[in-house]
Design a protein around this motif. Structure first.
Motif, mmCIF file in Angstrom:
data_model
loop_
_atom_site.group_PDB
_atom_site.id
_atom_site.type_symbol
_atom_site.label_atom_id
_atom_site.label_comp_id
_atom_site.label_asym_id
_atom_site.label_seq_id
_atom_site.Cartn_x
_atom_site.Cartn_y
_atom_site.Cartn_z
ATOM 1 N N LEU A 10 38.834 46.845 31.685
ATOM 2 C CA LEU A 10 39.342 45.690 32.414
ATOM 3 C C LEU A 10 38.403 45.369 33.574
ATOM 4 O O LEU A 10 37.609 46.226 33.984
ATOM 5 C CB LEU A 10 40.739 45.979 32.975
ATOM 6 C CG LEU A 10 41.918 45.927 31.992
ATOM 7 C CD1 LEU A 10 41.851 47.029 30.955
ATOM 8 C CD2 LEU A 10 43.252 46.014 32.747
ATOM 9 N N ARG A 11 38.489 44.155 34.093
ATOM 10 C CA ARG A 11 37.827 43.809 35.342
ATOM 11 C C ARG A 11 38.891 43.359 36.325
ATOM 12 O O ARG A 11 39.882 42.753 35.932
ATOM 13 C CB ARG A 11 36.801 42.675 35.131
ATOM 14 C CG ARG A 11 35.605 43.108 34.330
ATOM 15 C CD ARG A 11 34.585 41.984 34.168
ATOM 16 N NE ARG A 11 33.496 42.433 33.319
ATOM 17 C CZ ARG A 11 32.545 41.648 32.828
ATOM 18 N NH1 ARG A 11 32.558 40.355 33.120
ATOM 19 N NH2 ARG A 11 31.592 42.138 32.066
ATOM 20 N N TRP A 12 38.638 43.621 37.595
ATOM 21 C CA TRP A 12 39.613 43.234 38.613
ATOM 22 C C TRP A 12 39.892 41.730 38.534
ATOM 23 O O TRP A 12 41.036 41.285 38.692
ATOM 24 C CB TRP A 12 39.085 43.620 40.004
ATOM 25 C CG TRP A 12 40.033 43.297 41.100
ATOM 26 C CD1 TRP A 12 41.097 44.049 41.518
ATOM 27 C CD2 TRP A 12 40.022 42.120 41.914
ATOM 28 N NE1 TRP A 12 41.744 43.409 42.549
ATOM 29 C CE2 TRP A 12 41.105 42.230 42.806
ATOM 30 C CE3 TRP A 12 39.210 40.990 41.983
ATOM 31 C CZ2 TRP A 12 41.403 41.249 43.760
ATOM 32 C CZ3 TRP A 12 39.500 40.010 42.922
ATOM 33 C CH2 TRP A 12 40.583 40.147 43.797
ATOM 34 N N SER A 13 38.873 40.956 38.242
ATOM 35 C CA SER A 13 39.003 39.494 38.192
ATOM 36 C C SER A 13 39.768 39.015 36.959
ATOM 37 O O SER A 13 40.001 37.812 36.818
ATOM 38 C CB SER A 13 37.632 38.838 38.220
ATOM 39 O OG SER A 13 36.841 39.326 37.151
#
Lengths: 153, 153, 153, 153
Positions: A10-13
């Motif tokens: 996952l990415r924080w964004s």
């Protein structure tokens, strides 16, 4: 009856302003799994493969549970639910596997119709015998997401 | 039988490395149209509205024609295809309207199941009478994308 | 001393989980303005232009005020702050103009070093006389963002 | 003189229509590294940390080499180049490490000014003694990206 497993970071964004992974971003996760799947199918011996020569004709996607950003990837299980003359359907589950302490959690069930494409000639093409042979190893029933969605209130 | 019209501007970065608007990005366009639609439905007189309190339960999306970045926005036509007790379905067409010189071009047909959500209580809620009244103005048949997709090879 | 003006529409998904337009997304806005700027510079009479043949060598960007999603676009003012032999620098302000009721609000000041590129030969190239002639119409002082940032605590 | 190392996975969609990782996407990679860095700094014993309470005030970013999508992550090396009363600067290199067969490849050098923020009071705050103690372990010289960029043609 094999299934393809891809652990998608996952990415924080990926979260939207409600603090959950946005519904659109799950399609990105499926894209990552599908590209990994297609690369596996292409055996690397110079054979004609799906890589770089296929288009998405349709998606269906059901959202089951919300997902919040964390450092562990989610598991994407992919398989083939239909092989036609000139298209195939991929089924997916985006999930966390069951552990000793917790049951399996399914965030998303989805399917994608993929059409092989001849980029040089600019048009769809039929699935080759070699490709069909590979796809059949991953052939299995759909996850039943349509049936479930039809009983929604 | 009204339909909601939203002119969605493209961004250059919506294209992927094949030089077309990426299939995932069309879901972003639908999100933009849906948010505009929900804001219109919320009449601004302090009524309880969908704004900020709904979740996406399902998407179906069919890709009909490729789209390349250009400065003119695409038209997104949205309407309501189903009103349930605790969910509704929105239908969409992403397209260029017919001109004197060219027929209508439909890039995408899609539908989304939306579930109103009570953020304070953290659970789905029923559609209110006021919301139903608004939704009925936009009620119409689906665009028939499912029927078409079933005859794919 | 002309300046290029681009009104950049926001998307709801430009916000991150803190509910503001994410700092990375402002670079997307600058990209949109820069592409529009480059298209304007290319006069359309078949001349060699920057379109499709330039790379970004450097960005500097200062965040002045938070921005929340709204339906009105933001104004991006762009101009040229330096013309070298084989690179140029573009300056930008992302802002809302002053109205009768409110002073100008500057959200971001930034600059980008752009290098013209010969795609056929796969290497940087010099700025042509024709390009220089166009760029000089937009030549102006930087907005002074560096000086300001140096006095940060 | 410690440095923080983060191996950032790429996504196929990070490429733009020129077939390279888009310049804006590198800022996403830095965001991922920075969030990982901030989480490490927050020791998890209930101390006040940067997590969820900081804003980006400025980025500088220099692009050195183009990057194409591949399955191996890129390495992001991060460290602290300045600790002020109410802000700090992080330096980064995005790169592939040297191997027996190939020298180190640096794709991007960058720096970010971060301002700790008190979300409850809605305003910037000073760096705490505990935070300063952690940051000092990662304090080092900048990578010299500014000096290099000044000699660009």
């Amino acid at each position: 009856m094999a299934r393809h497993h891809y652990r998608c970071p996952l990415r924080w964004s990926d979260m939207d302003s409600f603090g959950h992974v946005n519904n659109v971003v799950f399609l990105r996760y499926l894209e990552e799994a599908r590209i990994d799947f297609m690369f596996r199918l292409a055996p690397g011996e110079g054979s004609e493969s799906f890589t770089g020569g296929s288009v998405v004709a349709r998606h269906e996607i059901d959202y089951k549970l919300p997902l919040v950003h964390r450092h562990e990837p989610v598991l994407i299980e992919s398989w083939v639910t239909r092989i036609g003359a000139a298209s195939l359907t991929i089924g997916y589950e985006v999930k966390d596997e069951a552990t000793e302490d917790a049951p399996e959690k399914v965030y998303v069930r989805a399917s994608t119709v993929v059409v092989p494409y001849n980029l040089a000639e600019g048009r769809p093409r039929r699935i080759s015998a070699e490709e069909r042979h590979f796809l059949e190893k991953y052939l299995d029933e759909p996850a039943g997401s349509r049936a479930e969605s039809r009983v929604a209130a």
